[in-house]
Enzyme design. Structure first.
Site, PDB file in Angstrom:
ATOM      1  N   CYS A  62      -4.357   3.273 -11.503  1.00  0.00           N
ATOM      2  CA  CYS A  62      -4.749   2.139 -12.317  1.00  0.00           C
ATOM      3  C   CYS A  62      -6.245   1.964 -12.366  1.00  0.00           C
ATOM      4  CB  CYS A  62      -4.097   0.854 -11.799  1.00  0.00           C
ATOM      5  SG  CYS A  62      -4.445   0.526 -10.063  1.00  0.00           S
ATOM      6  N   GLY A  63      -6.999   2.924 -11.808  1.00  0.00           N
ATOM      7  CA  GLY A  63      -8.445   2.806 -11.803  1.00  0.00           C
ATOM      8  C   GLY A  63      -9.106   4.073 -12.287  1.00  0.00           C
TER       9      GLY A  63
END
Length: 281
Positions: A121-122
């Protein structure tokens, strides 16, 4: 404010509605429609005015995110070492300003490190919004033409091609299909980004021409997946799940064709329908 949005501005949307064209294989023409998409936004975590990492996130409950991230990253040992968190808009995203207790801030700055290995998610290893990855903008091949029946064939064959997926029901797959929909290569991994990276690695090792086929992924389509496809030079990307708002923005930027919510009976065209044949356009 209870949600941690202390900028004095309205909180960012967590979903947006976009116009779509739904293609049903048995229908004479596409159906106009509208669909809600989850918003994906870069959030720059900043400690003591020093950027630490950029994470891709839904812009909700960001104060909670600041506390949880700080704890699980080992930046703090308890909530009382954070004096507060605030959100401000930055160039291309949001800045999440985390105010650490003075002693904790000194310790954090003394051992500051870049994040590595986090792709779920990054954005690995970057610290500022300006460094958000973007593939070189190029003209995706306009000569590529993929008929709806080719997409249907690739989707139909992909299930049987996922050996690890059949065994575990816990991995993602990425596939390269010829323009006729025949599967050329499939790679699987517990991470959707990893599966696509493996596939692209296999394709470039084999000297595959990006104009000779299209990509199919079994996961949702976030901006990182579009960027990876653009780095390879793919003109058409098909995803089984829905895209995010930023994925569509990047697909348009790279002049790619993005189809998603691809099922046995239909798929939804989000941009670039000129490559899907006169029947769709």
């Amino acid at each position: 404010m209870a949600d941690g949005m202390r900028t004095g501005r309205s909180r960012p949307e967590t979903a947006v509605r976009v116009a779509t064209r739904v293609v049903a294989y048995a229908a004479p023409e596409p159906r106009e429609g509208e669909r809600a998409l989850a918003v994906e936004m870069p959030v720059n975590l900043v400690y003591g005015s020093v950027p630490y990492a950029v994470m891709m996130a839904t812009p909700a409950d960001l104060e909670d995110f600041a506390y949880g991230f700080s704890l699980t990253e080992g930046i703090v040992a308890s909530a009382d070492e954070i004096r507060g968190a605030a959100v401000e808009r930055g160039e291309g995203g949001l800045r999440l300003l985390v105010d650490l207790a003075p002693g904790r801030l000194r310790e954090h700055l003394a051992r500051k490190r870049a994040i590595s290995g986090r792709t779920g998610c990054g954005v690995c290893g970057i610290e500022d919004l300006a460094a958000l990855p973007r593939a070189e903008t190029r003209d995706a091949s306009t000569a590529v033409s993929v008929r709806p029946e080719a997409i249907a064939r690739a989707l139909s064959d992909l299930g049987d091609a996922q050996a690890l997926g059949r065994e575990t029901r816990a991995v993602h797959a990425a596939a390269w299909a010829g323009l006729d929909g025949s599967l050329v290569a499939v790679r699987e991994d517990v991470g959707r980004h990893n599966a696509l990276d493996k596939l692209i690695g296999a394709l470039i090792r084999a000297g595959t021409d990006p104009a000779e086929g299209f990509l199919v992924i079994t996961s949702r389509c976030s901006f990182e997946m579009v960027e990876k496809a653009a780095h390879f030079g793919a003109s058409v990307l098909v995803a089984i799940s829905a895209p995010t708002s930023l994925a569509i923005d990047r697909a348009r930027l790279h002049r790619m064709t993005l189809c998603a919510i691809a099922r046995a009976d239909s798929f939804t065209v989000f941009c670039g329908d000129e490559r899907l044949g006169a029947w769709v356009a």
